[in-house]
Design an enzyme around this catalytic site. Structure first.
Site, PDB file in Angstrom:
ATOM      1  N   ASP A 413       0.823  -1.200   0.000  1.00  0.00           N
ATOM      2  CA  ASP A 413       0.000   0.000   0.000  1.00  0.00           C
ATOM      3  C   ASP A 413       0.862   1.257   0.000  1.00  0.00           C
ATOM      4  O   ASP A 413       1.891   1.325   0.679  1.00  0.00           O
ATOM      5  CB  ASP A 413      -0.895  -0.018   1.249  1.00  0.00           C
ATOM      6  CG  ASP A 413      -1.845   1.150   1.311  1.00  0.00           C
ATOM      7  OD1 ASP A 413      -2.665   1.291   0.396  1.00  0.00           O
ATOM      8  OD2 ASP A 413      -1.751   1.926   2.286  1.00  0.00           O
ATOM      9  N   GLU A 442       1.483  -0.550  -5.130  1.00  0.00           N
ATOM     10  CA  GLU A 442       0.466   0.435  -5.468  1.00  0.00           C
ATOM     11  C   GLU A 442       1.163   1.784  -5.529  1.00  0.00           C
ATOM     12  O   GLU A 442       1.428   2.416  -4.500  1.00  0.00           O
ATOM     13  CB  GLU A 442      -0.650   0.472  -4.414  1.00  0.00           C
ATOM     14  CG  GLU A 442      -1.755   1.464  -4.781  1.00  0.00           C
ATOM     15  CD  GLU A 442      -2.372   2.155  -3.579  1.00  0.00           C
ATOM     16  OE1 GLU A 442      -3.499   2.654  -3.724  1.00  0.00           O
ATOM     17  OE2 GLU A 442      -1.742   2.217  -2.519  1.00  0.00           O
TER      18      GLU A 442
END
Length: 665
Positions: A413, A442
């Site tokens: 993340d 990400e």
């Protein structure tokens, strides 16, 4: 071992974060510049984590003094004018810049001044254009370990491959005998009897206007537990920056954990287990679950309050482990959503730090004011960690070690908001324990240099944006431009991507652009280069972004269509990760031409032509004559011959076998 990792490649003025690996927060660490170009005045401070800025082109040696001894790290700084095509945040809130890739040269750890800068005799140093690309090819040939360099100039530039120099750099952690190394054009040769137990070799391609993302190869004297690219005389050759083979051709399925069960009474993990048969029939290979750790009860789970405990509303660790075991038994891989940038503001460490300036946790966080933490986008429920503080790194590394043992990869993340050196450490830790472990970042927009020993696969936000543009009425050719854009900004040939049209952060494609365009977008995900992602419910027309899944109202026709796409993806070698993307001539005979795009995928033995139709009406398209007219997705006959070429009619997606050798002409 506290060694800070592989050599670094930067431009002058770039910041290099230096940190001991596997840190002991109670130990003493110090840094100093042991060697630098004559003109340099760059220095280091007294902290365990330092931020080094080379000020002169050349080679630097920075030395870490740690409890287990002294460790040298080579930093190769290239002139600032020859930098990569993009920059990114360093991972420290409010500060931009940082490592952008760069050029390596010299013999790391050898003590010599000769640089392995290799170019063909035909190189004239001319040309222009932008960032080149590089892929290293390791091999065992007779009694030598050989590294060859495949160079590619910038697609828009005038340079040729022969114009590009290749610079090699040895890893400081390995005791390579530089005197035994020979050069053969742009290849490097090392006698097998001169190899240490482990030899890691790094390189970049260099042109007049840019330098490539670094690549690496590794030679080891034992192949136990290592997927071997080539082997001989007890030596294995591998490419540590490649994605695992299982990931490149996988269909990934994102599960928003707390809404997956819909209106059933099943616990979240049990609900997933109950639908494993369904997911298998859909063609799914990998399950990515949104965060499962204890959090502040926001449904998404990204505001974590305990990095070592399963969220109480989801169940226990034993429940999670039973789910993982059941999924593994069915052949699924599991991605764990790894959050490293921040904690929730309800984390007990943050609450202690906010309430007491003298708290031992005060230095765990970055601060905007005495009581307001640093964060991104004014997010009010999270607080950014301070990665200059060793206890933070220790805490997160311990969490990584705990969960890596259970799963097959991490979806990382906010990867752009965490220091590169920390991701490199996680990458090396995970790969050393399991070479097939996947690290998916990400990062929006994506960053080419994240391919260099940080992550194996990248969110393809550019193709996502193109699909949204096309869905809104843009020219369908945009999807091809998005794929070609990977090379244009510097991603090497071996980079891997995850394709998506929606996820838990985005609105549903079918809601924004309608059913017909949604089918075409799904066709793009399953036929363009990259691993396709389905967000749970996407396959049956779910309309709410994070709502309970409406299993009882599924569009079964759409479900079947997506399953057929997944089957075609798995069954057709021409749609695999090994297949090239080819532009082909085509003509739209009936229908809006800007809503249709056709292209080919081809390996050496197999080829297929793909037609995507984003309009609401069937379209008739003329394709190269070597194209058959039986759709590999539906199995239906889609047209007949006309004017010497194949003419097919496509509702939303058609995939047709073709003669690859003719398509490449």
């Amino acid at each position: 071992m506290h060694h800070p990792g592989p050599p670094r490649f930067v431009s002058t003025g770039d910041e290099v974060e230096l940190a001991p690996r596997d840190p002991d927060p109670t130990a003493d660490y110090s840094w100093h510049v042991a060697r630098a170009p004559v003109q340099s005045t760059a220095t280091l401070g007294d902290d365990p984590v330092e931020h080094f800025v080379p000020d002169t082109p050349g080679r630097y040696t920075v030395r870490l003094t740690a409890p287990d001894g002294k460790h040298d790290l080579t930093v190769r700084a290239f002139p600032g004018g020859l930098e990569s095509s993009g920059s990114h945040t360093s991972g420290r809130s409010g500060r931009s810049g940082g490592e952008r890739g760069g050029v390596s040269g010299g013999q790391s750890g050898s003590g010599g001044d000769d640089e392995y800068t290799l170019a063909d005799d035909s190189s004239d140093g001319g040309g222009g254009g932008g960032r080149p690309r590089l892929t290293l090819r390791p091999a065992i040939e007779g009694d030598e370990a050989v590294v060859r360099a495949d160079r590619s100039p910038h697609p828009e530039g005038s340079e040729a491959a022969a114009d590009l120099a290749v610079e090699y750099l040895f890893d400081d952690r390995d005791d390579i005998d530089a005197d035994a190394v020979t050069r053969d054009g742009t290849a490097l040769r090392i006698p097998l009897d001169a190899l240490p137990e482990r030899a890691r070799i790094h390189a970049v391609a260099v042109g007049d206007h840019g330098y490539s993302v670094p690549d690496a190869v590794e030679f080891t004297r034992t192949a136990d537990g290592v997927e071997t690219v080539a082997s001989g005389a007890g030596v294995a050759a591998t490419r540590p920056y490649d994605a695992p083979e299982w990931a490149e051709d996988a269909v990934i399925y994102e599960i928003y954990v707390r809404t997956f069960a819909g209106d059933s009474d099943d616990s979240p993990f049990d609900a997933i287990v109950d639908r494993l048969d369904y997911l298998d029939s859909l063609g799914v290979d990998v399950l990515w679950l949104t965060p499962v750790l204890q959090n502040d009860h926001a449904p998404h789970g990204y505001n974590i309050t305990d990095f070592f405990a399963i969220a109480s509303d989801l169940g226990t660790r034993a429940d999670y482990e039973r789910f993982v075991e059941a999924a593994h038994d069915r052949g699924f891989k599991i991605l764990f959503d790894l959050v490293c940038n921040h904690s929730a503001r309800t984390h007990p460490y943050f609450e202690a730090a906010r309430d007491d300036p003298d708290s031992e946790y005060r230095d765990w966080y970055e601060w905007r004011t005495d009581t307001e933490p640093e964060t991104y986008f004014e997010w009010e429920h999270i607080a950014n960690f301070n990665f200059d503080h060793l206890p933070v790194r220790r805490h997160l590394l311990d969490a990584v070690a705990q969960w890596a043992d259970l799963v097959d990869g991490f979806r990382c993340d906010m990867a752009w908001a965490v220091p590169n050196s920390f991701w490199r450490e996680i990458h090396d830790y995970c790969k050393d324990r399991d070479s097939e472990f996947l690290l998916l970042d990400e990062t929006i927009p994506y960053i080419p240099d994240f391919q260099a020993g940080l992550f194996d696969m990248h969110f393809d936000s550019t193709t996502y944006a193109a699909l949204r543009q096309v869905g809104g009425g843009g020219d369908a050719e945009a999807v091809l431009g998005a794929i070609e854009g990977r090379a244009e900004i510097g991603f090497p040939e071996h980079a891997s991507f995850m394709l998506y049209a929606e996820n838990h952060d985005e609105t549903r494609y079918v809601v924004d652009y309608g059913r017909d365009a949604a089918e075409a977008a799904a066709g793009a995900l399953f036929t363009l280069p990259g691993a396709p992602l389905l967000y749970a419910g996407q396959e049956f027309g779910q309309r709410g972004r994070r709502d309970d899944l409406a299993w009882d109202h599924a569009d079964e026709a759409l479900q079947s269509f997506v399953s057929d796409l997944a089957a075609a993806r798995h069954d057709q070698p021409a749609l695999s990760a090994d297949a090239d993307l080819l532009r082909i001539p085509y003509e739209v005979r009936d229908g809006p031409s800007d809503r249709v795009v056709a292209y080919a995928r081809a390996t050496a033995e197999d080829a297929a032509v793909v037609v995507l139709n984003f309009s609401s009406e069937p379209t008739t398209v003329e394709l190269p004559a070597v194209t058959a007219n039986t759709d590999l997705v539906s199995g239906e006959h889609r047209g007949g011959a006309g004017d010497g070429n194949a003419t097919v009619t496509v509702d939303s997606v058609g995939v047709f076998p073709a003669a690859g050798s003719d398509l490449r002409q």
